[in-house]
Design a protein around this motif. Structure first.
Motif, PDB file in Angstrom:
ATOM      1  N   ASP A   1     -36.492  61.828   5.265  1.00  9.24           N
ATOM      2  CA  ASP A   1     -36.229  62.516   6.626  1.00  9.24           C
ATOM      3  C   ASP A   1     -35.453  61.420   7.217  1.00  9.24           C
ATOM      4  N   PRO A   2     -34.735  62.116   8.297  1.00  6.80           N
ATOM      5  CA  PRO A   2     -33.763  61.382   9.152  1.00  6.80           C
ATOM      6  C   PRO A   2     -34.553  60.123  10.003  1.00  6.80           C
ATOM      7  N   ALA A   3     -33.792  59.104  10.270  1.00 12.60           N
ATOM      8  CA  ALA A   3     -34.454  58.192  11.077  1.00 12.60           C
ATOM      9  C   ALA A   3     -33.452  57.455  12.118  1.00 12.60           C
ATOM     10  N   GLY A   4     -32.345  57.344  11.666  1.00  9.94           N
ATOM     11  CA  GLY A   4     -31.376  56.592  12.740  1.00  9.94           C
ATOM     12  C   GLY A   4     -29.858  57.258  12.395  1.00  9.94           C
ATOM     13  N   LEU A   5     -29.160  57.024  13.514  1.00 10.52           N
ATOM     14  CA  LEU A   5     -27.553  57.210  13.383  1.00 10.52           C
ATOM     15  C   LEU A   5     -27.116  56.105  14.099  1.00 10.52           C
ATOM     16  N   CYS A   6     -25.752  55.430  13.514  1.00 13.45           N
ATOM     17  CA  CYS A   6     -25.142  54.552  14.143  1.00 13.45           C
ATOM     18  C   CYS A   6     -23.704  54.870  13.851  1.00 13.45           C
ATOM     19  N   TYR A   7     -22.917  54.589  14.735  1.00 12.09           N
ATOM     20  CA  TYR A   7     -21.693  54.634  14.681  1.00 12.09           C
ATOM     21  C   TYR A   7     -20.587  53.470  14.579  1.00 12.09           C
ATOM     22  N   SER A   8     -19.546  53.404  13.599  1.00 10.23           N
ATOM     23  CA  SER A   8     -19.124  52.240  13.377  1.00 10.23           C
ATOM     24  C   SER A   8     -18.197  51.857  14.701  1.00 10.23           C
ATOM     25  N   SER A   9     -17.750  50.553  14.633  1.00 12.42           N
ATOM     26  CA  SER A   9     -17.196  50.036  15.804  1.00 12.42           C
ATOM     27  C   SER A   9     -15.954  50.786  16.287  1.00 12.42           C
ATOM     28  N   GLY A  10     -15.161  51.314  15.007  1.00 15.32           N
ATOM     29  CA  GLY A  10     -13.980  52.176  15.492  1.00 15.32           C
ATOM     30  C   GLY A  10     -12.507  51.175  15.331  1.00 15.32           C
ATOM     31  N   THR A  11     -12.748  49.875  14.877  1.00 18.31           N
ATOM     32  CA  THR A  11     -11.562  49.230  14.809  1.00 18.31           C
ATOM     33  C   THR A  11     -10.577  49.582  13.960  1.00 18.31           C
ATOM     34  N   THR A  12     -10.778  50.451  12.984  1.00 20.67           N
ATOM     35  CA  THR A  12      -9.829  50.949  12.137  1.00 20.67           C
ATOM     36  C   THR A  12      -9.489  52.415  12.145  1.00 20.67           C
ATOM     37  N   GLY A  13      -9.853  52.857  13.407  1.00 16.11           N
ATOM     38  CA  GLY A  13      -9.712  54.573  13.564  1.00 16.11           C
ATOM     39  C   GLY A  13     -10.931  54.891  14.511  1.00 16.11           C
ATOM     40  N   ASP A  14     -11.303  56.153  14.776  1.00 15.37           N
ATOM     41  CA  ASP A  14     -12.221  56.838  15.369  1.00 15.37           C
ATOM     42  C   ASP A  14     -13.617  56.135  14.923  1.00 15.37           C
ATOM     43  N   PRO A  15     -14.511  56.008  15.744  1.00 10.28           N
ATOM     44  CA  PRO A  15     -15.757  55.593  15.256  1.00 10.28           C
ATOM     45  C   PRO A  15     -16.370  56.707  14.277  1.00 10.28           C
ATOM     46  N   LYS A  16     -17.174  56.210  13.268  1.00  2.00           N
ATOM     47  CA  LYS A  16     -17.781  57.162  12.191  1.00  2.00           C
ATOM     48  C   LYS A  16     -19.305  56.907  12.188  1.00  2.00           C
ATOM     49  N   GLY A  17     -19.593  58.277  12.085  1.00  7.64           N
ATOM     50  CA  GLY A  17     -21.310  57.996  12.242  1.00  7.64           C
ATOM     51  C   GLY A  17     -21.936  57.945  10.680  1.00  7.64           C
ATOM     52  N   VAL A  18     -22.936  57.122  10.584  1.00  2.17           N
ATOM     53  CA  VAL A  18     -23.541  56.888   9.533  1.00  2.17           C
ATOM     54  C   VAL A  18     -25.073  57.190   9.833  1.00  2.17           C
ATOM     55  N   GLU A  19     -25.486  57.900   9.015  1.00  2.00           N
ATOM     56  CA  GLU A  19     -27.057  58.428   9.078  1.00  2.00           C
ATOM     57  C   GLU A  19     -28.070  57.494   8.341  1.00  2.00           C
ATOM     58  N   TYR A  20     -29.029  57.278   8.835  1.00  2.00           N
ATOM     59  CA  TYR A  20     -30.109  56.413   7.940  1.00  2.00           C
ATOM     60  C   TYR A  20     -31.309  57.435   7.776  1.00  2.00           C
ATOM     61  N   THR A  21     -31.942  57.278   6.664  1.00  2.00           N
ATOM     62  CA  THR A  21     -33.164  57.815   6.234  1.00  2.00           C
ATOM     63  C   THR A  21     -34.264  56.894   6.421  1.00  2.00           C
ATOM     64  N   HIS A  22     -35.438  57.369   6.351  1.00  4.59           N
ATOM     65  CA  HIS A  22     -36.556  56.203   6.483  1.00  4.59           C
ATOM     66  C   HIS A  22     -36.620  55.509   5.361  1.00  4.59           C
ATOM     67  N   ARG A  23     -36.207  56.281   4.205  1.00  3.89           N
ATOM     68  CA  ARG A  23     -36.281  55.531   3.002  1.00  3.89           C
ATOM     69  C   ARG A  23     -35.238  54.160   2.987  1.00  3.89           C
TER      70      ARG A  23
END
Length: 549
Positions: free
Chosen positions: A172-194
């Protein structure tokens, strides 16, 4: 097959059962607050029920634009408790990036610190924020925002502490964080509980950050940046005491909290700890101020060796870690292996300055441009590939990204691996300097420069050169009189030549008041190239790479 779901829930429930009176201490804009784990669990429950009443359910995003404090901690557990995603938003990103991130994530509720209202207002656009149904403001001040808001205390008022939570699995989903965008537009990374559960287990081990119930943990690294390197979850799982330094802590705030709260473990980027060292030089009793501090985790950039040596003198170990948004984030920590603990001091410091040993549970490879493995000789360079249970395999709402090959993440980091297995980051693939067909590590040159006691910060970038393709240019913030700068440049160049070929010496050295930084505290080399290219004072003529033409 185990019937136990690997979720975040047992971390807090165990802490409440075994350590109900252990404290969470937070410095806020309204003073220092203290809560026990028992009280924290009630606050998490009330926030979870308030979010549910606001319509947040499984898979929804709860955005936070907050500093390091107790209410942000509550969100770390309350959103995942519902199967929703905690989406930490970096307020230091450009407004366009914040706008793009909120639109991409489709946040349903956003929790905003009153002191960050200006950042929210600057980013706000009714179309991009169309998904946001509720804006909750933390703090007693009522900021002037372009949307209707609810005060945090009013938002949670009247809600029960007990949560009728849905069943959850590790997937199941738990988190979402976007990269700093230093090499392009920020990209989203999803984190599951596991993923977060596995990461927490790994960094609690002695091979990780060795976090236990005896510890007092203070993340100076922001909670809006890759889950504060996982420390809020790991400290809770261990039953440790938490200390949160609040908005924009300066070196005195940090030292005062360490001293008053008995902090044993803290973490942040190198520039934070260089500032603390400067503060300690004027402290009446620096040994007493750091008497409880056992270790500092440094990441985001390689620490100069003088930083390691200086804190060694204070009896504090600096642990160098490596990680990325895509690795949840910690992937390696530079502990000394048993055979190195009795080595001479200089060798031990050199090992500790590297990115270190990959954590248990992860696998890595280092490949050249043809995807052939490079030898582990400490010299051969290649791109680091990594995989494991807390490493992302795709970006959020992205298809066919070449950063992933099946379970492998192509990190974009150029590294070497020595015969002891220690990773050393040579550069980001975009930052390595290619001069006359040979590679120059900008990070290695930066570290040599920053080891000078007069240098506060240094960044090295490649600038175009008609003959050699690129040549290194250095930007140095130093405590030196302008009349003494030429002598300082000579000293810096001698330091570089002592360890590297002559042609690694920068062609140009430009003195700046401070090196520009990204929203995550790293040196902003894109900014440097754009601002200074072609406008540098030429100070040093380096020899060209031998045999290069």
């Amino acid at each position: 097959m185990s019937g136990h779901a690997q979720t975040l829930r047992p971390f807090l429930s165990r802490a409440v059962r075994l350590y109900p009176d252990r404290e969470l201490v937070a410095r806020t804009g309204e003073g220092v607050v203290r809560h026990t784990y028992d009280e924290c669990a009630d606050r998490v429950g009330r926030l979870a029920n308030a979010l549910r009443a606001a319509g947040v359910g499984h898979g929804d995003r709860v955005g936070t634009l907050c500093w390091n404090h107790d209410r942000h901690f509550a969100a770390y557990f309350a959103a995942p408790e519902l199967g929703a995603q905690l989406h930490t938003i970096n307020p230091l990103l450009p407004a366009d990036d914040v706008r793009r991130i909120v639109e991409s994530a489709g946040d349903r509720v956003v929790i905003v610190d009153a002191s960050l209202a200006d950042a929210f207002a600057e980013a706000y656009d009714p179309d991009a924020f169309a998904s946001v149904e509720q804006v909750v403001v933390v703090g007693s001040a009522a900021p002037d925002l372009p949307v209707e808001t609810t005060a945090y205390d009013d938002f949670v008022a009247g809600h029960a502490a007990a949560v009728d939570a849905p069943d959850l699995t590790g997937d199941d989903p738990a988190g979402l964080c976007y990269s700093s965008g230093t090499t392009g537009d920020p990209k989203g990374v999803e984190y599951t509980h596991r993923m977060l559960w596995s990461h927490t287990m790994a960094i609690m081990t002695p091979s990780g950050l060795d976090i236990a119930d005896r510890d007092v943990v203070m993340p100076v690294v922001p909670m809006f940046h890759i889950n504060a390197w996982g420390l809020p979850y790991a400290a809770t799982a261990a039953g440790a005491k938490h200390v949160y330094p609040g908005p924009s802590p300066d070196p005195q705030d940090i030292v005062d909290l360490i001293d008053r709260e008995g902090v044993t473990l803290t973490a942040g980027v190198p520039t934070v700890w260089l500032g603390v060292l400067d503060h300690l030089s004027d402290h009446p009793n620096p040994e007493a101020a750091l008497s409880t501090l056992d270790r500092i985790v440094v990441g985001g950039a390689a620490p100069p060796e003088r930083l390691l040596r200086a804190f060694d003198d204070h009896g504090v170990e600096v642990l160098h870690g490596w990680g990325m948004t895509e690795t949840s984030p910690v992937g390696a920590v530079s502990h000394l292996k048993p055979g190195l603990r009795d080595a001479d001091y200089d060798r031990r410091v050199a090992k500790r300055a590297k990115q270190g040993l990959v954590l248990p549970g992860l696998e890595f490879d280092v490949v050249d441009d043809s995807d052939d493995a490079v030898p582990h000789d400490g010299e051969s360079m290649g791109e680091l590939l990594i995989r494991g249970p807390w490493v992302a395999t795709e970006y959020y709402e992205s298809e066919g990204d070449d950063a992933f090959e099946g379970p492998w993440l192509r990190t974009g980091d150029v590294v070497t691996v020595d015969s002891d297995g220690y990773l050393e980051l040579v550069d980001r693939a975009d930052d390595v300097i290619k001069s006359g067909g040979e590679w120059i590590s900008s990070q290695a040159v930066e570290n040599a420069i920053m080891d000078h006691e007069s240098v506060r910060e240094a960044a090295v970038v490649g600038v175009p050169h008609e003959r050699w393709g690129e040549r290194p240019a250095a930007f140095v913030a130093a405590d030196a009189d302008p009349a003494d700068r030429d002598a300082l440049v000579d000293s810096l160049c001698d330091r570089i030549r002592a360890d590297y070929p002559d042609w690694w010496v920068p062609d140009r050295v430009e003195f700046v008041e401070s090196v520009p930084k990204t929203a995550t505290g790293k040196f902003d080399k894109v900014d440097l190239r754009g601002r200074f290219e072609g406008a540098l004072d030429e100070r040093v003529d380096a020899a060209p790479p031998e045999g290069a033409e």
